[in-house]
Design a protein around this motif. Structure first.
Motif, PDB file in Angstrom:
ATOM      1  N   ARG A  11       0.933  -1.306  -0.119  1.00  0.00           N
ATOM      2  CA  ARG A  11      -0.145   0.023   0.158  1.00  0.00           C
ATOM      3  C   ARG A  11       0.981   1.262   0.172  1.00  0.00           C
ATOM      4  O   ARG A  11       0.528   2.069  -0.678  1.00  0.00           O
ATOM      5  CB  ARG A  11      -0.916  -0.028   1.380  1.00  0.00           C
ATOM      6  CG  ARG A  11      -2.038  -0.938   0.959  1.00  0.00           C
ATOM      7  CD  ARG A  11      -3.162  -0.993   2.200  1.00  0.00           C
ATOM      8  NE  ARG A  11      -4.228  -1.674   1.974  1.00  0.00           N
ATOM      9  CZ  ARG A  11      -5.126  -2.038   2.570  1.00  0.00           C
ATOM     10  NH1 ARG A  11      -5.089  -1.581   3.834  1.00  0.00           N
ATOM     11  NH2 ARG A  11      -6.269  -2.744   2.327  1.00  0.00           N
ATOM     12  N   LEU A  12       1.977   1.317   0.715  1.00  0.00           N
ATOM     13  CA  LEU A  12       2.863   2.258   0.711  1.00  0.00           C
ATOM     14  C   LEU A  12       3.245   2.607  -0.785  1.00  0.00           C
ATOM     15  O   LEU A  12       3.259   3.707  -1.167  1.00  0.00           O
ATOM     16  CB  LEU A  12       3.944   2.280   1.750  1.00  0.00           C
ATOM     17  CG  LEU A  12       3.728   2.643   3.307  1.00  0.00           C
ATOM     18  CD1 LEU A  12       4.833   1.731   4.157  1.00  0.00           C
ATOM     19  CD2 LEU A  12       3.326   4.050   3.489  1.00  0.00           C
ATOM     20  N   ASP A  13       3.784   1.598  -1.462  1.00  0.00           N
ATOM     21  CA  ASP A  13       4.208   1.549  -2.896  1.00  0.00           C
ATOM     22  C   ASP A  13       2.850   2.199  -3.954  1.00  0.00           C
ATOM     23  O   ASP A  13       3.367   3.151  -4.649  1.00  0.00           O
ATOM     24  CB  ASP A  13       4.614   0.370  -3.282  1.00  0.00           C
ATOM     25  CG  ASP A  13       5.881  -0.160  -2.847  1.00  0.00           C
ATOM     26  OD1 ASP A  13       6.621   0.682  -2.318  1.00  0.00           O
ATOM     27  OD2 ASP A  13       6.265  -1.292  -2.805  1.00  0.00           O
ATOM     28  N   ASP A  14       1.565   1.577  -3.369  1.00  0.00           N
ATOM     29  CA  ASP A  14       0.747   1.963  -4.400  1.00  0.00           C
ATOM     30  C   ASP A  14       0.343   3.633  -3.967  1.00  0.00           C
ATOM     31  O   ASP A  14       0.411   4.211  -4.837  1.00  0.00           O
ATOM     32  CB  ASP A  14      -0.678   1.305  -3.924  1.00  0.00           C
ATOM     33  CG  ASP A  14      -0.442  -0.125  -4.447  1.00  0.00           C
ATOM     34  OD1 ASP A  14       0.204  -0.416  -5.269  1.00  0.00           O
ATOM     35  OD2 ASP A  14      -1.245  -0.819  -4.018  1.00  0.00           O
ATOM     36  N   LEU A  15       0.402   4.058  -2.771  1.00  0.00           N
ATOM     37  CA  LEU A  15       0.196   5.485  -2.572  1.00  0.00           C
ATOM     38  C   LEU A  15       1.279   6.455  -3.107  1.00  0.00           C
ATOM     39  O   LEU A  15       0.903   7.446  -3.562  1.00  0.00           O
ATOM     40  CB  LEU A  15       0.053   5.800  -0.839  1.00  0.00           C
ATOM     41  CG  LEU A  15      -0.458   6.938  -0.454  1.00  0.00           C
ATOM     42  CD1 LEU A  15      -1.746   7.653  -1.164  1.00  0.00           C
ATOM     43  CD2 LEU A  15      -0.353   7.206   1.083  1.00  0.00           C
ATOM     44  N   ALA A  16       2.474   5.726  -3.291  1.00  0.00           N
ATOM     45  CA  ALA A  16       3.444   6.675  -3.760  1.00  0.00           C
ATOM     46  C   ALA A  16       3.440   6.797  -5.193  1.00  0.00           C
ATOM     47  O   ALA A  16       4.184   7.555  -5.592  1.00  0.00           O
ATOM     48  CB  ALA A  16       5.154   5.845  -3.495  1.00  0.00           C
ATOM     49  N   GLN A  17       2.528   5.999  -5.888  1.00  0.00           N
ATOM     50  CA  GLN A  17       2.237   6.232  -7.389  1.00  0.00           C
ATOM     51  C   GLN A  17       1.326   7.489  -7.495  1.00  0.00           C
ATOM     52  O   GLN A  17       1.379   8.071  -8.634  1.00  0.00           O
ATOM     53  CB  GLN A  17       1.671   4.975  -8.064  1.00  0.00           C
ATOM     54  CG  GLN A  17       2.510   3.647  -7.947  1.00  0.00           C
ATOM     55  CD  GLN A  17       3.966   3.943  -8.367  1.00  0.00           C
ATOM     56  OE1 GLN A  17       4.124   4.450  -9.567  1.00  0.00           O
ATOM     57  NE2 GLN A  17       5.011   3.673  -7.678  1.00  0.00           N
ATOM     58  N   ARG A  18       0.608   7.943  -6.572  1.00  0.00           N
ATOM     59  CA  ARG A  18      -0.507   8.739  -6.788  1.00  0.00           C
ATOM     60  C   ARG A  18       0.420  10.135  -6.543  1.00  0.00           C
ATOM     61  O   ARG A  18       0.598  10.433  -5.621  1.00  0.00           O
ATOM     62  CB  ARG A  18      -1.683   8.915  -5.862  1.00  0.00           C
ATOM     63  CG  ARG A  18      -2.210   7.538  -5.617  1.00  0.00           C
ATOM     64  CD  ARG A  18      -3.001   7.248  -6.749  1.00  0.00           C
ATOM     65  NE  ARG A  18      -3.338   5.675  -6.956  1.00  0.00           N
ATOM     66  CZ  ARG A  18      -4.445   5.136  -6.955  1.00  0.00           C
ATOM     67  NH1 ARG A  18      -5.613   5.890  -6.965  1.00  0.00           N
ATOM     68  NH2 ARG A  18      -4.965   3.826  -7.186  1.00  0.00           N
ATOM     69  N   GLY A  19       0.546  11.099  -7.656  1.00  0.00           N
ATOM     70  CA  GLY A  19       1.270  11.945  -7.500  1.00  0.00           C
ATOM     71  C   GLY A  19       2.798  11.947  -7.798  1.00  0.00           C
ATOM     72  O   GLY A  19       3.624  12.985  -7.669  1.00  0.00           O
ATOM     73  N   ALA A  20       3.304  10.839  -8.398  1.00  0.00           N
ATOM     74  CA  ALA A  20       4.610  10.617  -8.739  1.00  0.00           C
ATOM     75  C   ALA A  20       5.135  11.458  -9.900  1.00  0.00           C
ATOM     76  O   ALA A  20       4.349  11.532 -10.852  1.00  0.00           O
ATOM     77  CB  ALA A  20       4.938   9.086  -8.966  1.00  0.00           C
ATOM     78  N   LEU A  21       6.197  12.272  -9.723  1.00  0.00           N
ATOM     79  CA  LEU A  21       6.756  13.033 -10.643  1.00  0.00           C
ATOM     80  C   LEU A  21       7.521  12.231 -11.721  1.00  0.00           C
ATOM     81  O   LEU A  21       8.228  11.464 -11.195  1.00  0.00           O
ATOM     82  CB  LEU A  21       7.452  14.055 -10.193  1.00  0.00           C
ATOM     83  CG  LEU A  21       6.629  14.957  -9.072  1.00  0.00           C
ATOM     84  CD1 LEU A  21       7.517  16.055  -8.303  1.00  0.00           C
ATOM     85  CD2 LEU A  21       5.687  15.853  -9.896  1.00  0.00           C
ATOM     86  N   PRO A  22       7.427  12.720 -12.860  1.00  0.00           N
ATOM     87  CA  PRO A  22       8.437  11.835 -13.859  1.00  0.00           C
ATOM     88  C   PRO A  22       9.721  12.107 -13.533  1.00  0.00           C
ATOM     89  O   PRO A  22      10.576  11.096 -13.593  1.00  0.00           O
ATOM     90  CB  PRO A  22       7.990  12.638 -15.322  1.00  0.00           C
ATOM     91  CG  PRO A  22       7.230  13.792 -14.951  1.00  0.00           C
ATOM     92  CD  PRO A  22       6.705  13.546 -13.534  1.00  0.00           C
ATOM     93  N   GLN A  23      10.147  13.132 -13.033  1.00  0.00           N
ATOM     94  CA  GLN A  23      11.823  13.428 -12.735  1.00  0.00           C
ATOM     95  C   GLN A  23      12.225  12.570 -11.406  1.00  0.00           C
ATOM     96  O   GLN A  23      13.263  12.864 -10.968  1.00  0.00           O
ATOM     97  CB  GLN A  23      12.195  14.866 -12.687  1.00  0.00           C
ATOM     98  CG  GLN A  23      11.572  15.748 -11.688  1.00  0.00           C
ATOM     99  CD  GLN A  23      10.082  16.187 -11.965  1.00  0.00           C
ATOM    100  OE1 GLN A  23       9.628  15.725 -12.608  1.00  0.00           O
ATOM    101  NE2 GLN A  23       9.914  17.448 -11.627  1.00  0.00           N
ATOM    102  N   GLY A  24      11.081  11.858 -10.709  1.00  0.00           N
ATOM    103  CA  GLY A  24      11.325  11.393  -9.193  1.00  0.00           C
ATOM    104  C   GLY A  24      10.764  12.316  -8.266  1.00  0.00           C
ATOM    105  O   GLY A  24      10.352  13.394  -8.549  1.00  0.00           O
ATOM    106  N   GLY A  25      10.382  11.785  -6.995  1.00  0.00           N
ATOM    107  CA  GLY A  25       9.855  12.452  -6.197  1.00  0.00           C
ATOM    108  C   GLY A  25       8.383  12.324  -6.208  1.00  0.00           C
ATOM    109  O   GLY A  25       7.663  12.016  -7.307  1.00  0.00           O
ATOM    110  N   ILE A  26       7.393  12.915  -5.422  1.00  0.00           N
ATOM    111  CA  ILE A  26       5.858  12.981  -5.265  1.00  0.00           C
ATOM    112  C   ILE A  26       5.733  14.358  -5.129  1.00  0.00           C
ATOM    113  O   ILE A  26       6.313  15.096  -4.339  1.00  0.00           O
ATOM    114  CB  ILE A  26       5.628  12.216  -4.169  1.00  0.00           C
ATOM    115  CG1 ILE A  26       6.106  10.562  -4.429  1.00  0.00           C
ATOM    116  CG2 ILE A  26       3.981  12.175  -3.943  1.00  0.00           C
ATOM    117  CD1 ILE A  26       5.931   9.661  -3.231  1.00  0.00           C
TER     118      ILE A  26
END
Ligand SMILES: [Zn+2]
Length: 418
Positions: A20-35
């Motif tokens: 779930r932590l991985d899934d949440l990190a996809q929401r708002g993930a930036l193409p250059q890295g980071g969220i």
């Protein structure tokens, strides 16, 4: 309160937690890295929908409050005041996957696990994804927690605007919230709020142990220092005749950092922004304006540091024949968290075989605002390299799991009293 008698660490679903932590990190993930999940943005909405799904899947009663905080609830068999856990869903720009997110996901996992393993709690038990803490889209730090704690300012939703000129109120309407109802998000029925968070500094990693219980959150002062000199021709004006505002500001910045170093950890002082005028390559700067963020958990030491910053700035200004003005932009005193909740967290950590470190937090947290509405406590897990507010922000998986199990164990003691 009567503690439950079984002293065992509560089991959780480790794989579900990490996934779930991985899934949440996809929401708002930036193409250059980071969220980046700014308040009331599509990325924020998507993250909140995911969180609501997890709460519903666990069989919790799910409710979005008038500012958008998402609550999941187990109705306790005996009612009374509420035991709550959670953290914030928003991030800074280019932030990491754990600041706020850990406390949200771990809170849902802890409450879901308790519900699955032990059934209905005696006390009402809630987990919450708080809508905003960072102040990255609007200058509204702690918007979600302030709404819960009845600390919103009158007219704030109409007054505050983002960098594109969108008002907070319009942003709320955009996600189906009514700004006129914001103040009704207040909760007067909370007993305890517990927040699991990454440390965001290097103490636990460098010195151990793997868990920290926060006693105090450092007070933050923001100063704006304006240095006035004289603009002159960069070619024609002799060096010994100049009144260079930027050089004065530079000397002050070095002195300010030295003052914090001299005072020693956990004193900190940061010059984070500077503006120079007229900002031209061939003109001696006539004005320099910079900000200072300074913090210390001890009110007296914090006061000393602010005094030293003022004194040294005035001394440097007078030595260099410059003018100086010091303005206080923000002055938040240190906040002590609840010793009672700290004891519960300590006992839960000891159940895991760890005597936790008592520590202060240099960073601000929702828990500090929620001290106005509840007995608030915080549990820290280590940050790898002490890094946070950056894409590299990380915590070892075993520490994420440990922190969540200890959180669940503490919530069990609080909400499953016989
Ligand atoms: Zn945070």
């Amino acid at each position: 309160m009567s503690a439950i008698t079984t002293r065992e660490l509560v089991e959780i679903d480790e794989r579900r937690l990490l996934r779930r932590l991985d899934d949440l990190a996809q929401r708002g993930a930036l193409p250059q890295g980071g969220i980046y999940r700014p308040l009331y943005s599509p990325q924020w909405t998507s993250a909140m929908e995911l969180v609501a799904t997890w709460m519903k899947d666990a069989g919790l009663l799910v409710r979005r409050d008038p500012v958008g905080n998402m609550w999941g609830r187990i109705e306790g068999s005996r009612g009374g005041r509420v035991i709550a856990t959670g953290s914030h869903i928003d991030t800074v720009r280019g932030g990491g996957a754990l600041d706020g997110a850990l406390g949200v996901v771990a809170g849902i996992e802890a409450v879901s696990s308790l519900w699955q393993r032990f059934g209905r709690s005696t006390r009402i038990l809630e987990c919450v994804a708080i809508c905003e803490e960072e102040g990255s889209r609007f200058n509204t730090n702690f918007w979600g927690a302030r709404a819960i704690a009845d600390r919103l300012e009158p007219g704030e939703a109409d007054r505050v605007r983002d960098a594109d000129g969108v008002s907070l109120g319009d942003a709320m309407r955009g996600v189906g919230l009514d700004p006129a109802a914001a103040a009704t998000a207040v909760r007067r029925d909370l007993d305890v709020f517990v927040e699991l968070h990454v440390e965001q500094g290097p103490i636990l990693e460098d010195h151990g142990p793997r868990l920290g219980v926060v006693t105090t959150i450092a007070g933050t002062a923001h100063l704006e220092i304006t240095v006035r000199g004289q603009p002159d021709h960069a070619g024609a004006m002799a060096m010994d005749r100049r009144r260079d505002a930027f050089l004065g500001a530079s000397a002050m910045a070095l002195g300010i950092a030295e003052a914090a170093v001299r005072m020693g950890h956990p004193a900190v002082a940061t010059v984070g922004t500077i503006v120079v005028e007229p900002s031209q390559v061939n003109v001696v700067p006539g004005l320099a304006k910079f900000t200072v963020d300074t913090r210390h958990p001890d009110p007296a030491r914090r006061g000393e540091l602010i005094t030293q910053i003022g004194d040294l700035s005035k001394k440097i200004a007078s030595e260099r024949n410059l003018g100086v003005e010091i303005k206080t932009l923000r002055d938040r005193p240190p906040v002590n968290l609840s010793p009672r909740v700290g004891d519960v967290l300590r006992r839960a950590a000891v159940t895991a075989g760890i005597e936790p470190r008592e520590m202060t937090s240099g960073a601000g947290h929702d828990a500090q605002v929620l001290t106005a509405a509840a007995n608030a406590g915080m549990l820290f897990v280590p940050s790898i390299g002490g890094r946070s507010h950056c894409p590299e922000e990380a915590t070892a998986a075993e520490d994420v799991v440990l922190g969540t199990r200890v959180l669940a164990t503490a919530l069990r003691e609080l909400a499953y009293q016989t």
